[in-house]
Design an enzyme around this catalytic site. Structure first.
Site, PDB file in Angstrom:
ATOM      1  CE  LYS A 126       2.590   4.332  39.764  1.00  0.00           C
ATOM      2  NZ  LYS A 126       3.703   5.122  40.737  1.00  0.00           N
ATOM      3  CG  ASP A 166       6.441   3.099  41.490  1.00  0.00           C
ATOM      4  OD1 ASP A 166       6.361   3.641  41.358  1.00  0.00           O
ATOM      5  OD2 ASP A 166       5.740   1.493  41.339  1.00  0.00           O
TER       6      ASP A 166
END
Ligand code: NDP
Length: 448
Positions: A126, A166
């Site tokens: 991430k 995201d």
């Protein structure tokens, strides 16, 4: 072996005491896999828990950029390459002022087990930055993305690490990031997913997380003989995941009555139908406005400033699709008291530990994000496959594969929960099924 989980968690809490979200995620996962790791000596003998909670690599960098007035700004960029036991690192980039290393470690850690659940060969990672795209011009966002990629390009690649979108990173940002990567590397490869259709994107990728969350909820509801038709649904957020969750609920004959953003919630008891959804998409994706404006156009709706959807109206189903810790213990109680029978998480870790406790105690259907929102990354995996094969599948092909993957994830989580003595507990089921594959792969690959 007794006490193994407790001692790893105690050390983690001492070492990273300020990373609240990461500790929350680690505690949830390790507590639910205790029954597996404390009954099989190989995990402790190989220090699997100590290894799995540490990212393989963390990259932190300066992101300088210039605004439209010529003023300089500096943000912090991150990429947490958490675990590559079952494939290249894969996970989104988040652009939001609340981004810290602790938030990205929580998201990367969750991603490892989520990606494992999809059955596709993807490790977990991430990244992102504390940059706030709200109120910035297209050119400012482009300059930021170019600066961000000017460092990140060294660390990623189609077979190494494949970022995606995201919060705050949609088609526009992926375009700017991809353009800069290609310029610096001089290769055309599937290094990012969520690309536009014209240059390597996959059909259904924008829809995938929202659709997948509804597919997962549908599978959970089937176990109780329930269906979406004629059910009332509360959805939070109004971004990518929320929008396509509304679309699939409408297709299934349910009535979605709320949407929200970080300023407040709209309640439309007539339901957010296809026309109203299109208006929301224009509002949020093109004009980048606040959800409050919905009430200016649709008089059937009311706006609640600073409120979340959970206690606002009676509903059968709740789909949290905004952000972490947006459903607390009080919200969970309000949902259950108002007759909610199913919660499926489109967002990552939207429910606090207190909220999860309420759902499990009341035995309502509760699908944790790691399982329920895995459709997004699964379809990113399908985008990677299409890029490597240099072909493009039809909308139906991708949607059918996505649907089949969500059915399989549900089955794997349900079976693991039953195998370890907690039937109906999808938290335990998803964590055990996701973890087992990663841990066993790490053991196969030796001490690396
Ligand atoms: P978007 O940026 O498209 O939308 C995010 C939405 O959540 C916006 O409505 C935003 O409101 C709201 N929001 C963000 N932060 C907060 C906050 N602190 N409080 C209240 N509302 C907030 O992001 P996505 O829809 O892509 O992501 C939503 C969630 O789904 C995230 O948890 C993400 O990690 C998760 N997810 C996304 C996937 C994807 O494929 N996109 C895949 C799997 C999970 P505002 O405009 O006011 O910021």
């Amino acid at each position: 072996m007794k006490g193994y989980v407790k001692s790893v968690l105690e050390n983690l809490n001492k070492k990273y005491y300020w990373e609240k979200e990461f500790l929350q995620a680690a505690s949830e996962v390790l507590t639910s896999i205790k029954v597996l790791v404390e009954n099989d000596p190989k995990y402790q003998a190989q220090s699997i828990l100590e290894r799995v909670v540490e990212p393989e690599r963390t990259i932190i960098f300066r992101v300088p950029w210039m605004d439209d007035k010529g003023e300089f700004h500096v943000n912090t960029g991150y990429r947490v390459e958490f675990n590559s036991a079952i494939g290249p690192y894969k996970g989104g980039l988040r652009l939001h002022p609340t981004v810290t290393l602790g938030v990205l470690k929580f998201l990367g850690f969750e991603q490892v087990f989520k990606n494992s659940l999809t059955g596709l060969p993807m490790g977990g990672g991430k990244g992102g930055s504390d940059f706030d795209p709200k109120g910035k011009s297209d050119n400012e966002v482009m300059r930021f993305c170019q600066s961000f990629m000017s460092e990140l390009f060294r660390h990623i690649g189609a077979d190494t690490d494949v970022p995606a979108g995201d919060i705050g990173v949609g088609g526009r940002e992926i375009g700017f990031l991809f353009g800069q990567y290609k310029k610096l590397k001089n290769v055309y490869e599937g290094v990012l997913t969520g690309k536009s259709l014209n240059w390597g994107g996959s059909l259904i990728r924008p829809e995938a997380t929202g659709y997948g969350t509804v597919y997962f909820a549908e599978e959970m509801m089937k176990t109780k003989g329930e269906v979406f038709k004629n059910k009332k649904v509360l959805i939070s957020g109004s971004g990518n995941v929320a929008q396509y969750a509304v679309e699939k609920c409408n297709e299934y004959g349910a009535k979605v009555i709320t949407l929200s953003d970080s300023n407040g919630t709209i309640l439309d008891t007539d339901g957010i139908n296809a026309e109203k959804l299109q208006y929301v998409m224009d509002l949020k994706n093109c004009k980048r406005c606040r959800i409050k404006e919905y009430t200016g156009k649709y008089k059937s709706a009311k706006y609640f400033e600073g409120k979340k959807p959970w206690g606002i109206a009676k509903a059968d189903i709740a789909l949290p699709c905004a952000t972490q810790n947006e459903v607390d213990g009080k919200d969970a109680k309000a949902l259950v008291d108002n007759g909610c029978i199913c919660v499926a998480e489109g967002a990552n870790m939207p429910s606090t530990p207190e909220a999860i406790e309420v759902f499990l105690k009341k035995k309502i259907l509760y699908g944790p994000g790691k399982a329920a929102n895995a459709g997004g990354v699964a379809t990113s995996g399908l985008e990677m496959s299409q890029n490597s094969m240099r072909l493009a599948w039809t909308r139906e092909e991708v949607d059918n594969k996505l649907h089949a993957i969500m059915i399989n994830i549900h089955k794997a989580a349900k079976q693991a929960a039953e195998e370890f003595g907690t039937p109906g507990n999808y938290v335990n089921g998803a964590n055990i099924a996701g973890f087992r594959k990663v841990a066993d792969s790490m053991i196969d690959q030796g001490l690396v």
